[in-house]
Design an enzyme around this catalytic site. Structure first.
Site, PDB file in Angstrom:
ATOM      1  N   HIS A 146       0.823  -1.215   0.000  1.00 58.48           N
ATOM      2  CA  HIS A 146       0.000   0.000   0.000  1.00 58.48           C
ATOM      3  C   HIS A 146       0.855   1.262   0.000  1.00 58.48           C
ATOM      4  CE1 HIS A 146      -3.581  -2.355   0.442  1.00 58.48           C
ATOM      5  NE2 HIS A 146      -3.290  -2.800   1.657  1.00 58.48           N
ATOM      6  N   ASP A 151      -2.616 -10.453  -2.532  1.00 58.43           N
ATOM      7  CA  ASP A 151      -3.134 -10.026  -1.232  1.00 58.43           C
ATOM      8  C   ASP A 151      -4.618  -9.686  -1.404  1.00 58.43           C
ATOM      9  OD1 ASP A 151      -1.906  -8.660   1.539  1.00 58.43           O
ATOM     10  OD2 ASP A 151      -3.750  -7.706   0.826  1.00 58.43           O
ATOM     11  N   HIS A 187      -6.218  -7.289  -0.354  1.00 57.94           N
ATOM     12  CA  HIS A 187      -6.414  -5.850  -0.588  1.00 57.94           C
ATOM     13  C   HIS A 187      -5.653  -5.435  -1.847  1.00 57.94           C
ATOM     14  CE1 HIS A 187      -6.762  -6.543   3.794  1.00 57.94           C
ATOM     15  NE2 HIS A 187      -7.740  -5.637   3.719  1.00 57.94           N
ATOM     16  N   ASP A 213      -4.182 -12.852   3.413  1.00 62.00           N
ATOM     17  CA  ASP A 213      -5.441 -12.477   4.063  1.00 62.00           C
ATOM     18  C   ASP A 213      -6.636 -12.872   3.205  1.00 62.00           C
ATOM     19  OD1 ASP A 213      -4.606 -10.692   2.155  1.00 62.00           O
ATOM     20  OD2 ASP A 213      -4.792  -8.907   3.414  1.00 62.00           O
TER      21      ASP A 213
END
Lengths: 482, 358
Positions: B126, B162, B164, B249
């Site tokens: 991120h 991931d 996200h 995740d």
């Protein structure tokens, strides 16, 4: 008074260290109980034995079935049965007991080894399998892996398999020695002493104790800190490097698998005083004693007698027709010198019965100075006598589960976590070592080897803590040694 | 095959707050599992110690003003966003994570291993050019990618799975045709970016491929995307090396997401990526850990599965313990695959002008 008994493949040596030093060498074939009847032992008694290792090396151990409880993970060894303990020691899959029965029934084993993943965090599944196993084979032929005490499932598999094979022999030795010395201690491969109850949980700790014994004996006799010990026995010649006053440590390999059990590093040459002469060299085989000690076949010891020494009943010594005794000795010396040159030591320290006859020749040929200390032939037993109780406690405490294991054994949770647990572990180590017979001076320094602690967080809330630590009293020479 | 694992105990030490989801516990149980499996002694595994990323490597990705901010904030603490603060001493730990990815690259470039897994904390995908966020400070995979390029690996495929969207990585390479960035991520979910229509710009148009997937997506969805999009695009792009932003995740027990990947699926996905690297770039693949917050039910098994697949080990026995399986029934949605098929059809049309039919 300190007594060391070294039960070797060729002789049993006894060293008694009190106001004076007394050593006995009893040849192979005399039982331990006979020996102990004739040679009264007293004071603190330490016993080292190479019998378990010899069983494994010579393949005379039992036929062992390894039952594993691998749970989810990499491909298992042995015969796997269902059931799972996880990293927290939680039972997350029930044991498939019918698979245990099937494994034993179809395997027809002489001994059974049990290894479950994460059993050192909770041994409940291993214990259940072992209980069933004892219905098929006698209890002295069943071993579990959790007393080995550390995380490494494949290493514990290797060790517990050996343990199942040698446990019965070790229990037998314990029984014999206890008859004359109820409080005796075993000498371990790392050079420390431990109570028989500890060894019965993990008899592999006894393996390869000979290099550790000779290293301690040499340190006590000479104080030399740098050099190469050449320990000439009946069956083998062992080379043990010393550095900074201590031997080098490695881990014990059994049947090509690393057990992670600490052990003194040594190199073994498969020739010794009883190695049989063929032509002008030796074969890596012992077929009884040398002729000079009532044996039938001529050996290296007999060659030394023909070269002018007077060892045993030298009149009985002979070599085969066409053999030159000097060439046999040269062959042995040259073989050893080639190995010494790869190590490049500062000094050679000779031990073992034949060392006074061979070490000066080896030193001259290799160009390395040498010493053969007084009592060199009893260095191993002496090393056992002067050793001290060593103890390592690997503690895993989970304050959320209120569960604690110490060396893989379930302990009552002491209500402490984090750094507070260090003090508890140090006190416990001292108490255990003292109960084993260690002197106050020997338990004064307890080392903290490792420590880690972290929070268990669930739902954004700090629940409790998990703490791992290792404390130890390392091996060494007891403060009681004169 | 030999696989490097880059790890050191310093990776346990980063802590934003004791109860933060991105905390030490994430790797502690995995480490226990790897120790108990004896994995670190396996001849197919090589444990590698990381080093702090040097300033020029970090400066190749992030702006100096942001790095100055991190340096200042690392002295007494600071805040980036609601999920991400800067604890004192952060910068060194973030540099050690980025350097861990570089150390993994070193091993692969030197040929001492076939592939490598940088098991680092804190994560990075991120973190953009001018700032961090979403638990991330320095973009580990981007810093490693630029490093690889300086070492002669001109074309890099970054596969970010991931849960996200890797918005930081996307921003860094959005205009860059030397990097094909493909992200599979849950939508809707933080950070809210990663739309199907975001495909790169300028020379980089067509080199960003976003594959948003709905909650409930399980192994079959990931396998489908691998076969129908990632493998064919990779063959057209022909990378010199594959980098994987290996978030975990997307597991069905993860408390922060709603996907349904299993440990077995994770190993299967990595096995496909490893095979792709074998086909296209001499096996060169470097995985860098990103997120993953199911510390007990998932991470010990997903990390193990991934490493086993990378090292060519038998991973057929790697799964979650039965005690957690009820959660899979709640998390998975068999309808997700159909929805994804429809999105892929749209995506293929959008990418046709750049990559042709696939």
């Amino acid at each position: 008074m300190l007594t060391g008994i070294d039960i070797g493949g060729t002789n049993t040596d006894i060293a008694v260290l009190g106001e004076e030093f007394i050593a006995h060498k009893i040849p192979h074939g005399v039982s331990l109980s006979q020996i102990l009847k004739h040679h009264k032992v007293s004071g603190r008694v330490g016993v080292s034995t190479s019998q378990p290792l010899n069983m494994l090396v010579t393949g005379t151990g039992l036929r062992v079935l390894l039952i594993t409880i691998p749970g989810p993970g990499l491909a298992p060894q042995g015969v796997a049965v269902g059931g799972c303990i996880d990293h927290r020691g939680e039972l997350v899959e029930d044991l498939e007991m019918h698979q245990v029965h099937e494994a034993i029934s179809s395997g027809n084993p002489e001994a059974i080894a049990v290894c479950g993943k994460f059993s050192v965090r909770n041994p409940v599944l291993e214990d259940a399998v072992a209980e069933t196993a004892r219905k098929y084979v006698s209890p002295d032929r069943v071993a579990t892996s959790h007393p080995i005490g550390f995380l490494d499932f494949p290493a514990r598999c290797a060790m517990v398999k050996a343990n199942a094979s040698i446990l019965r022999t070790v229990l037998g030795i314990t029984q014999e020695v206890r008859q004359v010395s109820p409080g005796f201690l075993y000498f371990k491969g790392d050079g420390g002493l431990a109570q028989p109850t500890v060894i019965h949980g993990n008899p592999g700790l006894l393996l390869n104790s000979s290099p550790a014994a000779v290293a301690l004996g040499v340190r006590y006799l000479t104080g030399i800190s740098e050099g190469l010990i050449i320990d000439i026995g009946g069956t083998t010649t062992d080379l043990v490097p010393l550095s900074g006053g201590s031997p080098l440590m490695k881990t014990l390999i059994i049947e090509g698998r690393d057990t992670l059990v600490p052990s003194v590093a040594s190199t073994s040459l498969p020739y010794g005083g009883d190695s049989v002469i063929v032509g002008n060299s030796l074969i890596p085989k012992r077929q009884g004693n040398a002729r000079a000690f009532s044996g039938d076949l001529p050996t290296l010891t007999d060659a030394l007698n023909l070269a002018g020494h007077r060892i045993g009943d030298s009149a009985r010594s002979s070599v085969p027709a066409g053999t030159s005794a000097m060439q046999v000795i040269d062959w042995y010396v040259d073989t050893l010198v080639a190995m010494i040159q790869t190590i490049d030591p500062e000094m050679l320290i000779g031990t073992g019965f034949l060392s006074p006859f061979l070490i000066p020749r080896i030193a001259s040929r290799s160009g390395v100075p040498c010493i053969v200390p007084e009592h060199a032939s009893s260095a191993n037993a002496l090393g056992v006598a002067v050793s001290r109780v060593s103890l390592s406690l690997a503690v895993h405490a989970d304050s959320e589960k209120k569960r604690m294991t110490v060396n893989g054994q379930v302990y009552p949770y002491p209500g402490k976590a984090g750094p507070d647990l260090i003090e508890w572990a140090v006190d416990e180590t001292r108490a255990l070592a003292t109960a084993a017979g260690a002197s106050p001076a020997d338990v004064r320094d307890v080392e903290l080897v490792s420590f880690s602690t972290y929070d268990v967080v669930r739902g954004g809330v700090r629940h409790e803590r998990i703490t791992d630590l290792v404390v130890q009293i390392p091996p060494g020479i007891t403060s009681e040694a004169p | 095959m030999t696989t490097a694992i880059v790890f050191c105990e310093s990776y346990f030490l980063h802590e934003q707050a004791p109860t933060h989801p991105e905390r030490r516990e994430r790797l502690q149980y995995t480490w226990d599992q790897l120790l108990e499996e004896g994995l670190l002694r396996d001849p197919r595994i090589r444990l590698v110690h990381p080093y702090p990323a040097p300033p020029e490597a970090v400066g190749a990705v992030h702006e100096g003003s942001y790095l100055d901010f991190l340096e200042r904030a690392s002295l007494k603490g600071g805040v980036i966003d609601g999920d991400t603060n800067v604890p004192p001493g952060l910068l060194h730990r973030a540099l050690l994570a980025a350097g861990g990815a570089m150390a993994a690259a070193d091993e692969v470039l030197a040929g001492s291993v076939t592939n490598a897994f940088a098991m680092v904390r804190p994560p990075g995908h991120h973190a953009g050019i001018r700032g961090g966020g979403g638990f991330c400070y320095l973009n580990n995979v981007a810093i490693m990618t630029r490093y690889l390029q300086r070492k002669g690996m001109e074309r890099v495929l970054i596969l970010d799975w991931d849960a996200h969207h890797g918005n930081g990585t996307e921003e860094i390479f959005y205009q860059d045709p030397s990097v094909l960035f493909i992200s599979i991520h849950q939508s809707p979910l933080y950070p809210g970016t990663g739309h199907l229509s975001s495909m790169g710009t300028g020379a980089g148009k067509g080199y960003t491929v976003n594959l948003p997937v709905p909650p409930g997506s399980s192994d079959e969805v990931y396998y489908y995307l691998m076969e129908s999009v990632i493998v064919p695009l990779a063959h057209r792009f022909h990378p010199d090396v594959i980098a994987v932003s290996a978030g975990q995740d997307n597991h069905f027990t993860d408390p922060l997401t709603s996907l349904a990947l299993t440990a077995s699926g994770y190993a299967g996905l990595m096995a496909r990526a490893v095979a792709l690297a074998g086909d296209l770039c001499g096996g060169r693949l470097i995985a860098v850990l990103e997120g993953g917050y199911s510390v007990e039910a998932a991470l010990p098994y997903t990390n193990l599965g991934m490493i086993a697949a990378m090292a060519g080990m038998d991973f057929s026995g790697i799964r979650e313990p039965a005690a957690y399986l009820w959660m899979y029934e709640e998390a998975s949605d068999p309808g997700a695959l159909q929805e994804v098929r429809q999105k892929v059809a749209v995506l293929k049309e959008q990418l046709h002008s750049k990559w042709g039919a696939f």
